[in-house]
Design a protein around this motif. Structure first.
Motif, PDB file in Angstrom:
ATOM      1  N   GLY A  27       0.838  -1.191   0.000  1.00 43.54           N
ATOM      2  CA  GLY A  27       0.000   0.000   0.000  1.00 43.54           C
ATOM      3  C   GLY A  27       0.872   1.239   0.000  1.00 43.54           C
ATOM      4  N   PRO A  28       0.326   2.357  -0.429  1.00 44.83           N
ATOM      5  CA  PRO A  28       1.139   3.572  -0.527  1.00 44.83           C
ATOM      6  C   PRO A  28       1.439   4.189   0.840  1.00 44.83           C
ATOM      7  N   MET A  29       2.624   4.763   0.940  1.00 41.53           N
ATOM      8  CA  MET A  29       3.022   5.577   2.084  1.00 41.53           C
ATOM      9  C   MET A  29       3.420   6.924   1.508  1.00 41.53           C
ATOM     10  N   ASP A  43       2.282  10.851   6.285  1.00 35.07           N
ATOM     11  CA  ASP A  43       1.603   9.700   6.894  1.00 35.07           C
ATOM     12  C   ASP A  43       2.347   9.284   8.159  1.00 35.07           C
ATOM     13  N   ASP A  44       1.602   8.861   9.148  1.00 36.34           N
ATOM     14  CA  ASP A  44       2.188   8.240  10.333  1.00 36.34           C
ATOM     15  C   ASP A  44       2.068   6.736  10.168  1.00 36.34           C
ATOM     16  N   VAL A  45       3.176   6.030  10.385  1.00 35.41           N
ATOM     17  CA  VAL A  45       3.193   4.576  10.256  1.00 35.41           C
ATOM     18  C   VAL A  45       3.833   3.980  11.507  1.00 35.41           C
ATOM     19  N   VAL A  46       3.691   2.672  11.627  1.00 36.83           N
ATOM     20  CA  VAL A  46       4.323   1.934  12.710  1.00 36.83           C
ATOM     21  C   VAL A  46       5.171   0.845  12.073  1.00 36.83           C
ATOM     22  N   VAL A  47       6.442   0.797  12.450  1.00 35.25           N
ATOM     23  CA  VAL A  47       7.361  -0.223  11.948  1.00 35.25           C
ATOM     24  C   VAL A  47       7.466  -1.289  13.031  1.00 35.25           C
ATOM     25  N   GLU A  48       7.255  -2.536  12.637  1.00 30.58           N
ATOM     26  CA  GLU A  48       7.232  -3.623  13.608  1.00 30.58           C
ATOM     27  C   GLU A  48       8.205  -4.735  13.224  1.00 30.58           C
ATOM     28  N   ILE A  49       8.926  -5.220  14.220  1.00 29.35           N
ATOM     29  CA  ILE A  49       9.693  -6.459  14.071  1.00 29.35           C
ATOM     30  C   ILE A  49       8.779  -7.551  14.615  1.00 29.35           C
ATOM     31  N   VAL A  50       8.419  -8.503  13.744  1.00 31.19           N
ATOM     32  CA  VAL A  50       7.456  -9.526  14.134  1.00 31.19           C
ATOM     33  C   VAL A  50       8.076 -10.913  14.275  1.00 31.19           C
ATOM     34  N   ARG A  51       9.307 -11.065  13.835  1.00 32.40           N
ATOM     35  CA  ARG A  51       9.950 -12.379  13.949  1.00 32.40           C
ATOM     36  C   ARG A  51      11.460 -12.220  13.985  1.00 32.40           C
ATOM     37  N   ARG A  71      -3.589  -1.166   8.789  1.00 35.66           N
ATOM     38  CA  ARG A  71      -3.409  -1.770   7.456  1.00 35.66           C
ATOM     39  C   ARG A  71      -1.918  -2.010   7.194  1.00 35.66           C
ATOM     40  N   VAL A  72      -1.563  -3.223   6.789  1.00 35.58           N
ATOM     41  CA  VAL A  72      -0.173  -3.541   6.480  1.00 35.58           C
ATOM     42  C   VAL A  72       0.177  -2.937   5.133  1.00 35.58           C
ATOM     43  N   LEU A  73       1.222  -2.100   5.123  1.00 42.24           N
ATOM     44  CA  LEU A  73       1.627  -1.370   3.919  1.00 42.24           C
ATOM     45  C   LEU A  73       2.875  -1.951   3.260  1.00 42.24           C
ATOM     46  N   ALA A  74       3.707  -2.627   4.046  1.00 41.64           N
ATOM     47  CA  ALA A  74       4.919  -3.244   3.505  1.00 41.64           C
ATOM     48  C   ALA A  74       5.354  -4.361   4.444  1.00 41.64           C
ATOM     49  N   ILE A  75       5.961  -5.378   3.867  1.00 43.56           N
ATOM     50  CA  ILE A  75       6.533  -6.479   4.644  1.00 43.56           C
ATOM     51  C   ILE A  75       7.935  -6.737   4.129  1.00 43.56           C
ATOM     52  N   GLY A  76       8.763  -7.326   4.963  1.00 47.55           N
ATOM     53  CA  GLY A  76      10.107  -7.641   4.511  1.00 47.55           C
ATOM     54  C   GLY A  76      10.814  -8.579   5.448  1.00 47.55           C
ATOM     55  N   GLN A  77      11.936  -9.067   4.966  1.00 46.65           N
ATOM     56  CA  GLN A  77      12.771  -9.932   5.774  1.00 46.65           C
ATOM     57  C   GLN A  77      14.210  -9.742   5.390  1.00 46.65           C
ATOM     58  N   ALA A  78      15.062  -9.989   6.371  1.00 46.19           N
ATOM     59  CA  ALA A  78      16.501  -9.841   6.152  1.00 46.19           C
ATOM     60  C   ALA A  78      17.226 -10.941   6.910  1.00 46.19           C
ATOM     61  N   VAL A  79      18.356 -11.352   6.369  1.00 45.56           N
ATOM     62  CA  VAL A  79      19.206 -12.333   7.031  1.00 45.56           C
ATOM     63  C   VAL A  79      20.550 -11.664   7.305  1.00 45.56           C
ATOM     64  N   HIS A  80      20.913 -11.646   8.585  1.00 49.22           N
ATOM     65  CA  HIS A  80      22.220 -11.134   9.005  1.00 49.22           C
ATOM     66  C   HIS A  80      23.095 -12.343   9.307  1.00 49.22           C
ATOM     67  N   VAL A  81      24.251 -12.399   8.680  1.00 48.68           N
ATOM     68  CA  VAL A  81      25.163 -13.530   8.829  1.00 48.68           C
ATOM     69  C   VAL A  81      26.289 -13.127   9.770  1.00 48.68           C
TER      70      VAL A  81
END
Length: 158
Positions: free
Chosen positions: A83-85, A89-97, A117-127
């Motif tokens: 969804g657009p940002m 706009d005020d948003v909330v950034v969450e770490i969910v896992r 409303r969820v506007l973006a999702i993502g994942q990252a791997v730190h080695v």
């Protein structure tokens, strides 16, 4: 990165556990000429929230970097835009896992509107690496303990 625990979009969108949340405005410098968030900013939002979580867990990242023995660079990052940002706009950034493996940390995150409303999702791997050799190494036990205390799951360094 075969031990990477891949999260599905549904895992991220519908996660009921939030390990860390921080509100933030979408700033003028965060949007592109089309008036919506510049794609790379979402990854910054995720990373900023992850760093806040590390700080809350008591992990002294500046001290670790200054010591120079080990680090956790990105091995993988991705985002989906749902969804657009827009500027203002005020948003909330969450770490969910947070999922620990022996030598890496997988972070799942999302951005949602203040209405939910969820506007973006993502994942990252730190080695985890040895900074002198740049070779993979086990996550330090004290780091595993600190991350487990804030909700990380997995086998970690044990």
């Amino acid at each position: 990165m075969s031990d990477r625990p891949r999260l599905s979009p549904d895992d991220l969108v519908h996660a009921t556990t939030v390990l860390h949340a921080e509100p933030r405005p979408v700033r003028f410098q965060d949007v592109d000429a089309a008036g919506i968030i510049y794609f790379a900013r979402v990854l910054e939002y995720f990373h900023d929230a992850f760093l806040s979580l590390l700080r809350r867990a008591g992990i002294d990242l500046p001290g670790i970097l200054q010591e120079g023995k080990w680090g956790m660079p990105l091995g993988h990052a991705e985002a989906d835009y749902l969804g657009p940002m827009r500027f203002g706009d005020d948003v909330v950034v969450e770490i969910v896992r947070l999922t620990l493996s022996e030598r890496s940390l997988h972070v799942g995150a999302r951005v949602r509107s203040t209405e939910g409303r969820v506007l973006a999702i993502g994942q990252a791997v730190h080695v985890c690496i040895d900074r002198e050799t740049f070779r993979s190494r086990r996550l330090p036990e004290e780091t595993v303990a600190a991350l487990t205390a804030v909700g990380a799951q997995g086998k970690g360094a044990g």
